[in-house]
Design a protein around this motif. Structure first.
Motif, short mmCIF file in Angstrom:
data_model
loop_
_atom_site.label_atom_id
_atom_site.label_comp_id
_atom_site.label_asym_id
_atom_site.label_seq_id
_atom_site.Cartn_x
_atom_site.Cartn_y
_atom_site.Cartn_z
N LYS A 78 0.84 -1.19 0.00
CA LYS A 78 0.00 0.00 0.00
C LYS A 78 0.88 1.24 0.00
O LYS A 78 2.10 1.17 0.23
CB LYS A 78 -0.91 0.02 1.23
CG LYS A 78 -0.15 0.03 2.55
CD LYS A 78 -1.07 0.05 3.75
CE LYS A 78 -1.83 1.35 3.83
NZ LYS A 78 -2.65 1.47 5.06
N PHE A 79 0.27 2.39 -0.27
CA PHE A 79 1.02 3.65 -0.23
C PHE A 79 1.38 3.98 1.22
O PHE A 79 0.59 3.76 2.15
CB PHE A 79 0.20 4.79 -0.81
CG PHE A 79 0.08 4.73 -2.31
CD1 PHE A 79 1.20 4.86 -3.12
CD2 PHE A 79 -1.16 4.56 -2.91
CE1 PHE A 79 1.09 4.80 -4.49
CE2 PHE A 79 -1.28 4.52 -4.29
CZ PHE A 79 -0.15 4.63 -5.09
N GLY A 80 2.58 4.52 1.41
CA GLY A 80 3.01 4.92 2.74
C GLY A 80 4.52 5.02 2.82
O GLY A 80 5.24 4.70 1.87
N ASP A 81 5.00 5.46 3.96
CA ASP A 81 6.43 5.59 4.20
C ASP A 81 6.67 5.34 5.69
O ASP A 81 6.35 6.18 6.53
CB ASP A 81 6.93 6.97 3.79
CG ASP A 81 8.45 7.10 3.89
OD1 ASP A 81 9.10 6.14 4.35
OD2 ASP A 81 8.97 8.16 3.49
N ASN A 82 7.21 4.16 6.01
CA ASN A 82 7.46 3.82 7.41
C ASN A 82 8.85 4.23 7.88
O ASN A 82 9.23 3.95 9.02
CB ASN A 82 7.24 2.32 7.65
CG ASN A 82 8.12 1.46 6.75
OD1 ASN A 82 9.09 1.93 6.16
ND2 ASN A 82 7.77 0.19 6.65
#
Length: 268
Positions: A101-105
């Protein structure tokens, strides 16, 4: 591909070993995803109005469902672990659901711009088209221009030594200079001769003089001068040039490189 035959009668011996075998078969089949590249879109993931739909992607050989949403620069992998209670009443974590999914951890993310989509024609059709474009290099005769160093020629390629210091010319059966493929000719310099020039002279004026050969000042006549004069004659200049002329360069401005060709049999 490995398989079980579940049609045999008598009660199939179903245990954890069977499940592991089935899991291994699935992993083997899924390894084909590597053909699509490290990051690719297998289906869905259609962009519209700033959002991207659900789909299926490949990340480093792993096939993952993609949960769509508002488009962002990066994609992450989410993993949801689920525990099940075994027959011995012990709860153990055994189910893992992984989703992209879209995101930035801030730990591990992938640029969405790097995900490539296969075209409608399919991978094999694209390979057929690519092989067709590269067919001139499948045998002797094909070569490409290389501006890198000799040391950095790609593996499987070699310099076309016979073409050192030569420019390509397209053959022309109606021109004796170019009527055969592979014909060699031309020179990088040439020595001019009189035969190369159109017939001509260089005129100049000889000064007016009196009958005894004395030159009048300014080579002009005076009205009260009654001495006999010779009119100014037109004569040729003296010789110019060298008995051993330096050849004239015929090379245009250039940058050197080399032609390279595939080594026969290397890519078979």
């Amino acid at each position: 591909m490995n398989r079980y035959d579940f049609t045999q009668p008598g009660g199939f011996p179903f245990d954890q070993g069977v499940l592991q075998f089935m899991q291994d078969c699935i992993n083997t089949a899924a390894s084909a995803a590597n053909l699509s590249g490290p990051m690719s879109i297998l289906s869905g993931c259609v962009a519209s109005g700033g959002s991207v739909s659900n789909g299926v992607v490949v990340i480093n050989g792993e096939i993952l469902p993609f949960t769509g949403g508002v488009a962002q620069a990066k994609v992450i992998i989410m993993e949801e672990a689920t525990s099940l209670t075994f027959e011995d009443n012990v709860s153990r974590t055994v189910k893992y659901v992984r989703t992209a999914k879209f995101g930035d951890n801030g730990v591990s993310s992938y640029l969405w711009a790097n995900f490539k989509r296969n075209t409608a024609e399919g991978v094999l059709a694209r390979l057929d088209r690519l092989e067709g474009l590269l067919r001139p290099f499948a045998g002797p005769g094909g070569m490409v221009w290389w501006k890198g160093s000799i040391e950095n020629i790609p593996a499987g390629w070699q310099e076309v030594v016979d073409w050192r210091g030569k420019l390509p010319m397209h053959w022309d059966p109606a021109d004796a200079d170019f009527d055969t493929v592979g014909k060699i000719g031309g020179a990088k310099d040439v020595t001019m001769t009189l035969d190369n020039l159109i017939k001509h002279t260089h005129p100049t004026n000889r000064p007016r003089t009196d009958h005894i050969g004395d030159q009048y000042e300014g080579n002009s006549l005076k009205s009260d001068d009654d001495r006999g004069l010779y009119s100014g004659d037109v004569i040729a200049t003296g010789p110019a040039g060298s008995e051993t002329p330096t050849p004239m360069k015929t090379i245009n401005p250039y940058v050197t490189g080399m032609w390279i060709e595939p080594i026969l049999g290397f890519f078979d």
